[in-house]
Design an enzyme around this catalytic site. Sequence first.
Site, PDB file in Angstrom:
ATOM      1  N   HIS A   1      -5.310  -4.914   0.173  1.00  0.00           N
ATOM      2  CA  HIS A   1      -5.223  -4.200  -0.966  1.00  0.00           C
ATOM      3  C   HIS A   1      -5.997  -4.429  -1.977  1.00  0.00           C
ATOM      4  O   HIS A   1      -6.364  -5.904  -2.217  1.00  0.00           O
ATOM      5  CB  HIS A   1      -3.635  -4.107  -1.456  1.00  0.00           C
ATOM      6  CG  HIS A   1      -3.521  -3.686  -3.155  1.00  0.00           C
ATOM      7  ND1 HIS A   1      -3.418  -2.234  -3.260  1.00  0.00           N
ATOM      8  CD2 HIS A   1      -3.265  -4.384  -4.086  1.00  0.00           C
ATOM      9  CE1 HIS A   1      -3.277  -2.185  -4.457  1.00  0.00           C
ATOM     10  NE2 HIS A   1      -3.199  -3.355  -5.295  1.00  0.00           N
TER      11      HIS A   1
ATOM     12  N   CYS B   1      -6.040   2.658  -1.973  1.00  0.00           N
ATOM     13  CA  CYS B   1      -6.253   1.692  -2.963  1.00  0.00           C
ATOM     14  C   CYS B   1      -7.813   1.241  -3.125  1.00  0.00           C
ATOM     15  O   CYS B   1      -8.428   0.950  -4.239  1.00  0.00           O
ATOM     16  CB  CYS B   1      -5.359   0.470  -3.167  1.00  0.00           C
ATOM     17  SG  CYS B   1      -5.424  -0.601  -1.632  1.00  0.00           S
TER      18      CYS B   1
END
Length: 215
Positions: free
Chosen positions: A44, A118
């Site tokens: 992420h 993301c």
Amino acid sequence: MGSTFSTSASEDDDGNYTTQVILNVYDLTPLNNYMYWFGVGIFHSGIEVHGLEYGFGAHDFPTSGLFEVEPKRCPGFIYRCSISLGTISVPPSDFRTFMENLAAEYHGDTYHLIGKNCNHFTDDVCFKLTGRRIPGWVNRLAGLGAVCSCLLPESLQLTAVKQMPEYHVCSEDGSECPSVTTPQRTESDDADHDKHLLSSPSSCGEVAFIKEVPR
């Protein structure tokens, strides 16, 4: 270079607004400690500007999936490293407006682990701000997954958050906190809770969604 903002110095009565653009990278699994050396991993990432970190996460609603957190402290992930991506000269208020406008392009229900995750968001923001891309290894698994989805763990295929996103409304002194609004949860929702990539905030100072500008 494709920049949205000028990277030259800008100054007003409060001084110079030059700030670093930083990519904060997190591990989604301890297996990254081994996979990283092969140039892949499940990561992420968030973009840090003006002392706040911005990311993109999933929920079930056609509203903003962009959120802000304290840098290097995104809940649910294990912080790995930070990478400087350059500097920009933009007042915080102008940058906030930029993010609110961008939120219309990143609704929570459009999140896709391979096609729009993301890391796609942070790459887009970085390019708009600096004309540079994030390092390829951060999102390499998504590219591989587009060829062979079996490379991705099944538990990471479910990205929806079964909660209503809340929005952070900044007061002039920065003291205002959002109130939590969540719909009724079902037994099925509770069973899937450990598979969520992003949870709605439980208190001020954690995850706060950015409200998009009406169009």
